[in-house]
Design a protein around this motif. Structure first.
Motif, short mmCIF file in Angstrom:
data_model
loop_
_atom_site.label_atom_id
_atom_site.label_comp_id
_atom_site.label_asym_id
_atom_site.label_seq_id
_atom_site.Cartn_x
_atom_site.Cartn_y
_atom_site.Cartn_z
N LEU A 43 8.80 19.30 13.98
CA LEU A 43 9.06 18.08 14.74
C LEU A 43 8.79 16.87 13.86
N ASN A 44 9.66 15.87 13.97
CA ASN A 44 9.48 14.62 13.23
C ASN A 44 9.28 13.46 14.20
N LYS A 45 10.39 12.91 14.69
CA LYS A 45 10.30 11.75 15.58
C LYS A 45 9.59 12.07 16.89
N THR A 46 9.67 13.33 17.32
CA THR A 46 9.04 13.70 18.59
C THR A 46 7.67 14.36 18.38
N ALA A 47 7.14 14.29 17.17
CA ALA A 47 5.83 14.89 16.91
C ALA A 47 4.75 14.16 17.70
N THR B 206 -2.54 3.87 6.62
CA THR B 206 -3.42 4.98 6.97
C THR B 206 -2.66 6.29 6.83
N GLU B 207 -3.38 7.33 6.48
CA GLU B 207 -2.81 8.66 6.36
C GLU B 207 -3.70 9.67 7.08
N THR B 208 -3.07 10.59 7.78
CA THR B 208 -3.81 11.64 8.48
C THR B 208 -3.17 12.98 8.17
N LYS B 209 -4.01 13.97 7.85
CA LYS B 209 -3.51 15.32 7.61
C LYS B 209 -4.44 16.31 8.29
N LEU B 210 -3.87 17.07 9.23
CA LEU B 210 -4.64 18.03 10.01
C LEU B 210 -3.98 19.41 9.92
N ALA B 211 -4.77 20.45 10.14
CA ALA B 211 -4.23 21.81 10.09
C ALA B 211 -4.98 22.71 11.05
N HIS C 35 2.04 -0.87 7.87
CA HIS C 35 2.57 -2.10 8.47
C HIS C 35 3.19 -1.82 9.85
N GLY C 36 2.53 -0.96 10.62
CA GLY C 36 2.98 -0.69 11.98
C GLY C 36 4.04 0.38 12.11
N LEU C 37 4.58 0.89 11.00
CA LEU C 37 5.61 1.92 11.03
C LEU C 37 4.95 3.29 10.91
N VAL C 38 5.17 4.15 11.90
CA VAL C 38 4.55 5.47 11.93
C VAL C 38 5.57 6.54 11.57
N VAL C 39 5.22 7.39 10.61
CA VAL C 39 6.05 8.52 10.23
C VAL C 39 5.20 9.78 10.37
N SER C 40 5.58 10.66 11.30
CA SER C 40 4.78 11.86 11.57
C SER C 40 5.62 13.12 11.45
N GLU C 41 4.94 14.23 11.16
CA GLU C 41 5.62 15.52 11.08
C GLU C 41 4.66 16.62 11.49
N LEU C 42 5.12 17.50 12.36
CA LEU C 42 4.33 18.65 12.80
C LEU C 42 5.16 19.91 12.57
N SER C 43 4.57 20.85 11.85
CA SER C 43 5.28 22.11 11.58
C SER C 43 4.40 23.29 11.97
N VAL C 44 5.03 24.29 12.59
CA VAL C 44 4.35 25.52 13.02
C VAL C 44 5.10 26.69 12.41
N VAL D 15 -0.44 25.82 11.24
CA VAL D 15 0.07 24.56 11.77
C VAL D 15 -0.36 23.43 10.85
N CYS D 16 0.54 22.52 10.57
CA CYS D 16 0.22 21.37 9.73
C CYS D 16 0.76 20.10 10.38
N PHE D 17 -0.10 19.09 10.48
CA PHE D 17 0.31 17.79 11.03
C PHE D 17 0.01 16.71 10.00
N GLU D 18 1.01 15.89 9.71
CA GLU D 18 0.84 14.78 8.78
C GLU D 18 1.40 13.51 9.42
#
Length: 312
Positions: A268-272, A191-196, A218-227, A210-213
């Motif tokens: 923010l990456n791991k703490t997004a 799944t992919e999510t992209k918000l702004a 397979h259960g592994l989540v990779v997220s990034e939030l930038s302001v 602000v951009c959030f991706e």
């Protein structure tokens, strides 16, 4: 057998073996009349096809499926626990078949995590607990005891200390997953999510984007939030906070000190946090008095929105 009888028998055999075809029959009243043997087979085939279509339509009308996913993280960044929750529901002939699975990582080995979620009626309840393994991971899977989850329902991972105080380690909001473009994986696995969101302070020239991706596979989540901010006062400190459900009080996820050119950035990456389309981001000025007291004043906020995919 005599020759006469044999000839008669042959004639009768010919009459028996002749195929049915159009004949012109003489009638003293109506003259020539045409008779044809009707062919009923097409009608029989059509009836069977119609019956098959009706059965297929009935079968599809009694079967429905729901797939929801929630990415779990701590909006404050104080906890490193993250996770993924997946809910699947299928209605077969009026009988609901549900499954809820929760996977966590980054937790303290040996600790016990309680899983709490709100059902379709908005009732919050503890679904079960996860005992974290040596590698910091754990999993909870419910089938018969799974509640009925809707998009927008919240789920949280909590811990309880010796004094009985409950702390939230991570939380998220269930949403319908979107299939990754060209991923080649089923939407339940990828799944992919992209918000702004766009931010504007009406009292100053400060603006921001602000951009959030987030991507889950397979259960592994990779997220990034930038302001990213611009037009700010050099040296000013801007606090960034987010309310995940858009209703609860916002929690600070970090601060930005405006540079000499009036710009600033937070990434923010791991703490997004697990942002959704209902989450609200708020910018506030932070001022410190001579006595050391800190005042946080909100100046603008915005609600996240889904970024349309190219070509739509």
């Amino acid at each position: 057998m005599t020759i006469g009888k044999r000839k008669s028998w042959i004639e009768q055999s010919r009459l028996t073996l002749e195929s049915l075809e159009t004949r012109s029959l003489l009638s003293g009243i109506h003259g020539a009349a045409t008779a044809r043997v009707p062919d009923h087979h097409p009608a029989i085939v059509s009836t069977a096809a119609a019956k098959s279509t009706a059965v297929a339509a009935k079968s599809s009308s009694v079967k429905s499926e729901t797939h929801l996913v929630a990415n779990l993280a701590d909006a404050t960044g104080a906890s490193k626990v993250t996770g993924t929750a997946k809910f699947e529901s299928e209605l077969k002939r009026g009988v609901p078949v549900r499954e809820l699975s929760v996977e966590v990582k980054g937790a303290t080995a040996g600790s016990v995590i309680q899983v709490t979620a709100t059902d379709a009626k908005g009732t919050a309840s503890v679904l079960g607990s996860i005992t974290v393994k040596a590698d910091g991971s754990g999993k909870l899977k419910l089938t018969a005891k799974s509640p009925d989850i809707l998009a927008g329902s919240s789920i949280s991972l909590n811990s309880t200390d010796a004094a009985g105080t409950v702390s939230t380690l991570a939380s998220g909001i269930f949403a319908v997953p979107t299939k990754g473009s060209g991923s080649g994986h089923d939407s339940s696995d990828h799944t992919e999510t992209k918000l702004a969101a766009k931010l504007v302070d009406p009292a100053s020239k400060l603006t921001g984007s602000v951009c959030f991706e987030s991507e889950t596979e397979h259960g592994l989540v990779v997220s990034e939030l930038s302001v990213q901010l611009k037009g700010g006062t050099p040296g000013a400190v801007i606090d960034v906070s987010i309310s995940l459900d858009g209703k609860s009080p916002a929690s600070s996820i970090g601060q930005i000190t405006i540079g000499a050119d009036g710009t600033g950035k937070l990434k923010l990456n791991k703490t997004a946090p697990a942002v959704t389309a209902t989450s609200v981001i708020t910018l506030s000025t932070v001022s410190t008095a001579t006595d050391g007291s800190v005042t946080v004043t909100p100046i603008t906020n915005a609600t996240f929105a889904t970024v349309p995919k190219p070509g739509r």
